[in-house]
Enzyme design. Structure first.
Site, PDB file in Angstrom:
ATOM      1  CB  SER A  12       4.208  -1.377  12.410  1.00 34.86           C
ATOM      2  OG  SER A  12       3.750   0.111  12.548  1.00 34.86           O
TER       3      SER A  12
ATOM      4  CD  GLU B  59      -3.303   5.712   6.578  1.00 30.95           C
ATOM      5  OE1 GLU B  59      -3.219   5.679   5.519  1.00 30.95           O
ATOM      6  OE2 GLU B  59      -2.373   5.091   7.238  1.00 30.95           O
TER       7      GLU B  59
ATOM      8  CD  GLU C 225      -4.108  -2.234   7.383  1.00 39.66           C
ATOM      9  OE1 GLU C 225      -2.879  -2.404   6.996  1.00 39.66           O
ATOM     10  OE2 GLU C 225      -4.807  -1.287   6.940  1.00 39.66           O
TER      11      GLU C 225
ATOM     12  CG  HIS D  52      -6.322   2.021   4.768  1.00 41.74           C
ATOM     13  ND1 HIS D  52      -6.010   2.961   5.615  1.00 41.74           N
ATOM     14  CD2 HIS D  52      -5.367   1.103   4.680  1.00 41.74           C
ATOM     15  CE1 HIS D  52      -4.657   2.772   6.251  1.00 41.74           C
ATOM     16  NE2 HIS D  52      -4.333   1.359   5.611  1.00 41.74           N
TER      17      HIS D  52
ATOM     18  CG  ASN E 165      -1.737   0.999   1.457  1.00 40.24           C
ATOM     19  OD1 ASN E 165      -1.914   1.980   0.387  1.00 40.24           O
ATOM     20  ND2 ASN E 165      -2.276   1.325   2.499  1.00 40.24           N
TER      21      ASN E 165
ATOM     22  N   GLY F  46       1.745   2.660  10.808  1.00 43.44           N
ATOM     23  CA  GLY F  46       2.279   3.817  10.756  1.00 43.44           C
ATOM     24  C   GLY F  46       3.275   4.105  12.019  1.00 43.44           C
TER      25      GLY F  46
ATOM     26  CE  LYS G 249      -0.394   3.422   4.509  1.00 39.10           C
ATOM     27  NZ  LYS G 249      -0.509   3.565   6.028  1.00 39.10           N
TER      28      LYS G 249
HETATM   29  P1  PGA Z   1       2.249   0.514   7.820  1.00 32.78           P
HETATM   30  O1  PGA Z   1       0.682   0.802   6.905  1.00 32.78           O
HETATM   31  O2  PGA Z   1       2.912  -0.684   7.228  1.00 32.78           O
HETATM   32  O3  PGA Z   1       2.893   1.799   7.409  1.00 32.78           O
HETATM   33  O4  PGA Z   1       2.037   0.567   9.301  1.00 32.78           O
HETATM   34  C1  PGA Z   1      -0.204  -0.314   6.658  1.00 32.78           C
HETATM   35  C2  PGA Z   1      -1.302   0.346   6.262  1.00 32.78           C
HETATM   36  O5  PGA Z   1      -1.716   1.366   6.489  1.00 32.78           O
HETATM   37  O6  PGA Z   1      -1.852  -0.572   5.421  1.00 32.78           O
END
Ligand code: PGA
Length: 256
Positions: free
Chosen positions: A216, A97, A169, A95, A9, A175, A11
């Protein structure tokens, strides 16, 4: 046996063609030599077309990071299922976010509409679910995530449910460098995600649906997640934006 699936991903990174093409040029051949894993890159919309062309004969698949559920209409700035399906085989939906900001509409009901639209267009939805830190600390993970799974799958047939991929998640792990413990993620994925699917569609479907862990994930911890029996891969953000992703995928496969 469920085939592991690792999804990058990106982003809102690598959205300029030269950046995206530059990275894919460096990772596609080494990734192509890693057997036994399905690989999906989810870059920004702006580079999907150029990467679709580049990966036309590659086993690496493409996915979008979201989409609208309507096929056309007055939805300024949105991307429709048929636009995504022209370039991709996968789409990330719900997601956290996006759920957090309500970007386009990301309510449980909207995510369900998007799941239905994705399936109707032959796309594989990667449905994100996960609790925030407060819910986790209050012991509400099971109820909250179970409700998200239930809402996402409302109205689907057994066959359609079997085509979905889930990504568990926990929001507090995304993150932050603070991943969930592999045992806890395995437990939530088995009991709550797969358990809810079993309640709705039966054990066979629940046993066939792939469920990833995300939050993460790095080359250093991926093996511990892949060693868990309920975890079928990872949704990787930060650690997917660079050539280090190749080593992460290698270690993931070696750990199975
Ligand atoms: P991250 O993000 O690996 O940077 O924690 C995962 C995600 O949001 O899909």
């Amino acid at each position: 046996m469920r085939r592991p699936i690792i999804v990058a991903n990106w982003k809102m990174h690598l959205g300029r063609a030269e950046e995206a093409v530059g990275l894919v040029r460096r990772i596609r051949h080494p990734l192509g030599r890693v057997p036994g894993v399905e690989l999906v890159l989810c870059p920004p919309f702006t580079v999907l077309a150029v990467l679709a062309e580049m990966l036309r004969r590659s086993a690496i698949a493409l996915g979008a990071q979201t989409m609208h559920w309507e096929d056309r209409g007055p939805h300024t700035g949105e991307v429709s299922p048929s636009m995504v399906a022209a370039l991709c085989r996968y789409v990330i939906l719900g997601h956290s976010e996006r759920r957090a900001t309500g970007g386009s509409d990301e309510s449980d009901a909207a995510v369900n509409r998007k799941v239905q639209a994705a399936l109707a267009h032959g796309l594989t939805p990667i449905i994100c679910v996960g609790e925030n830190a407060a819910r986790n600390e209050a012991g509400e993970t099971e109820g909250f995530v179970g409700a998200q799974v239930r809402a996402a799958l409302a109205g689907l047939t057994v066959d359609q449910a079997g085509r979905c991929v889930f990504a568990y998640e926990p929001i507090w792990a995304i993150g932050t460098g603070r991943s969930a413990s592999p045992a806890a993620a395995n437990r939530t994925i088995g009991l709550t995600v797969r358990g809810t699917i079993a309640d709705l569609f039966g054990e066979t479907v629940a046993g066939a649906v792939r469920v990833q862990y995300g939050g993460s994930v790095t080359a250093d911890n991926i093996a511990d997640f892949m060693a868990m029996p309920e975890i079928d891969g990872a949704l990787v953000g930060g650690a997917s934006i660079g050539t280090g992703f190749v080593e992460l995928v290698r270690r993931a496969v070696a750990a199975r």
